[in-house]
Scaffold this active site. Sequence first.
Site, short mmCIF file in Angstrom:
data_model
loop_
_atom_site.label_atom_id
_atom_site.label_comp_id
_atom_site.label_asym_id
_atom_site.label_seq_id
_atom_site.Cartn_x
_atom_site.Cartn_y
_atom_site.Cartn_z
CG ASP A 1 -0.25 -0.01 2.51
OD1 ASP A 1 0.73 -0.57 2.75
OD2 ASP A 1 -0.66 0.65 3.47
CD GLU B 1 4.43 0.40 6.85
OE1 GLU B 1 5.22 0.70 7.64
OE2 GLU B 1 3.95 1.20 5.94
#
Length: 414
Positions: free
Chosen positions: A85, A179
């Site tokens: 991400d 994350e």
Amino acid sequence: MSEYPTLLPRFLKYVKVNSRSDEQADRFPSTQREEDFQKDVIMKDLQELGLEDVHYNQKSGCVIATIPSNLDYEVPTFGLLAHCDTADFDSEDVKPQIVKNYDGISKIQLGESEFYLDPEVFPHLKNYKGQTIISASGDTLLGGDDKCGISELITFAEYLMKHPEEKHGKIRLAFTPDEEIGTGAQHFDVEEFCADFAYTVDGEAPGKLDWGTFSAAQFSLDIQGVNVHPAVAKGQMINAIQVGINFQNALPKDEVPEQTDGKEGFFHLMNFEGTVDHAHLDYIIRDFERDGLEKRKNLVKSIVEKMNKEFGTERIKLKMWDQYYNMADELKKHMEIVDLARDAYKAEGLTVNEDPVRGGTDGSQLTYMGLPCPNLFAGEENMHGRYEYTVLESMWKAVDVLRQINRLNVERNK
């Protein structure tokens, strides 16, 4: 000339894919676009390289793969992780731009925008004279955090698969979600990953080795006001916005990110929205010491308690939770893993920078889940905004370090 000709085109392909996470989502992984990037792009690339056991673990939201051993004896299995991400900044229609042989002094215009990478503002640019700078167009982030790491892991895997003369044990790869919003690692399946130790590849400039991080907590305030007409407000109105301001002003004014560095912790107001009737505030708390984190949490609780007591009711509702802890406290028990990375850096001619990272990594949580996991550099610079860039030569060096870690792991366990 690099040994890794596929690294740059791979990286450029990845950053053009929007894989931004969403802290407000009620699903895991937090966005479908993350999952699509993992399944449709990363898994396909790993399969084409011939890695083994390439699959998507639904529980952990991770793509997992194995570089099979080509040894006739066993060495410790290590893992490498990178997150899929990108941060909370525009990541749609990323247009990467490349400046070759950067002169170390000039401003770099970001696309056709009004924004520039200026070495007077970002002095670390001067370190990259003669190298290749990759940035975005000024409208979006680049996504090098952590598509640098993804590209490097897959390039490393490709190199080992194509060069059987480079001996290695079994190496596990994981490509993780969410994350950036701090929730991905808590779902990680450590038992299924089955590695003796691991490294995240999600750090900054060459030489950066992170094995100490903040300890972290987050909290939110919901403030219920009393909204009456301003003409008759005296003694009746309670402005929820003003109550939020009063709370913020009760915190230590200098203990904020923009006025702290090194090992200084902070309180950070990330979001403030509201009306006279209701206000909502979101904060994070950071401290390198667990005792310091608890003191900060207790200060917040005491301010809320005092203010509510003055109101005579629970007008401010507090929600608070821990996010992760300083992984140095656990990694001190596993310093051979840190030493392995240090020695690999030095073997590649790098000066090791072990300043504690003023943030956290997936490894912060994984280390406490039983998978010791320091963080290696990936070449990311100016992360999380329009000024983000990376350096191609830094990415090449990251792959060199991964190969060196593998060599040392093999040599030391014959």
